[in-house]
Design a protein around this motif. Structure first.
Motif: not given
Length: 352
Positions: A110, A113-115, A118, A121, A123, A142, A145-147, A196
């Motif tokens: 996770w 992938t997030a890094r 950016p 993604v 979740v 995080l 970093l996450l969408r 977010k």
């Protein structure tokens, strides 16, 4: 539809399996990985269910990973009475003949992938929040970093399904859920954009997705089965499907167990398919409305252990840390599910 890059974390689970099959039917959703969390069954069985279902749906390339093997602070409690000893009711799938779960830890995957991607993604969390809590410990950035984050869990102005006030996923690991919402409170205080914040699909709205056995009849017709699938409350318990379509047969056998479970608890011969709704929110295919709230989880009281509390009015003086779903459209959602799964069932039958 906008393209969705998805990390799905589940404890498969009948309604998790339905949600995963639905996601596999969506051309605009790219499933980066399916990560496994202990909950409905132990994590090895969760991973086996995920591997088998993905292979069945023609998605052998999607990695299946394991993260935590138990809740953060309390012993694991599974629920074979709800989902069956293997987690998918009466359904069985052939050995997927695909690789075992990857050695890479799900939490590390996770974060990497997030890094590397950016803001791209999404979740989807339809399991206890153990893996997500561990990921936030290792990478506090995080939330930035996450969408998008979608959580199926909790209950607010609605009866719990595990205790009178607590929902299953949160009750399995309330300490993890508390950490997750605390992390988002801290992020909000540091200026995280409200878009977010996690979208919380609680029992208040997921139990509106009350599936009737007639759904399987509609699905079999949509899939072009030789005979319509008829599941009735009067059938002997454990009756297995004879459908000509393997996906219809699998879902029918899984959901029959769920219908029987809900009847046993005086809810009628129905199935609450919580995780499908959350999957539709993550995929952008289902309509819903939310309200901002500050969510916290009780971890000390024996009476209210695992209970989620939402402050919608700012009485705690803390910033909102979640968007709680307050309305949705089950009729449109089930029509969407029939269409998508019917197309997938037809495709799989043609390719078999």
């Amino acid at each position: 539809m906008d393209h969705v890059r998805l990390l799905a974390d589940c404890d498969t689970g009948i309604d998790d399996a339905l949600a995963l099959a639905y996601l596999c039917s969506l051309d605009h959703v790219w499933i980066e990985a399916v990560t496994s969390t202990p909950g409905n069954v132990d994590v090895e069985q969760v991973a086996a269910n995920n591997r088998a279902l993905l292979a069945f749906c023609g998605k052998l390339d999607i990695p299946v990973l394991i993260g935590a093997r138990e809740p953060l602070e309390i012993p694991l409690v599974t629920t074979p009475e709800t989902h069956g000893p293997q987690g998918v009711g009466y359904a069985t799938l052939p050995d997927p003949m695909s690789p075992e779960p990857m050695d890479l830890d799900a939490v590390d995957y996770w974060i990497e992938t997030a890094r590397e991607n950016p803001g791209e993604v999404t979740v989807l969390l339809t399991a206890p929040l153990t893996n997500f809590a561990l990921a936030l410990r290792r990478e506090p950035r995080l939330p930035w970093l996450l969408r998008k984050v979608v959580i199926m869990g909790g209950t607010f102005y609605y009866q719990g399904n595990t205790t009178p006030t607590a929902e299953w996923n949160t009750h399995v690991d309330p300490h993890a859920a508390k950490e997750v919402f605390s992390a988002y409170t801290a992020a909000a205080e540091q200026g995280l954009d409200s878009s977010k914040l996690p979208i919380v699909c609680s029992l208040d709205t997921t139990e509106r997705f009350e599936m009737q056995p007639a759904f399987l009849t509609k699905l079999s017709i949509e899939a072009g089965c030789a005979e319509p699938e008829i599941v009735q409350a009067s059938d002997p318990e454990g009756t297995l499907s004879k459908s000509s379509n393997p996906l219809v047969r699998y879902l029918s056998d899984a959901l029959r167990f769920y219908f029987e479970f809900h009847r046993q608890y005086d809810q009628g011969y129905i199935a609450h398919v919580h995780d499908f709704f959350a999957a539709g929110v993550a995929a952008g295919t289902l309509d819903y409305e939310t309200r901002p709230a500050t969510v916290d989880v009780e971890t000390e009281s024996q009476l209210f252990f695992g209970t989620t509390v939402a402050d919608f009015r700012g009485l705690w003086g803390k910033p909102a840390n979640a968007h709680v779903v307050v309305s949705n459209d089950p009729e449109a959602g089930f029509a969407e599910l029939v269409q998508r799964l019917g197309a997938l069932a037809t495709k799989l039958n043609e390719n078999s």
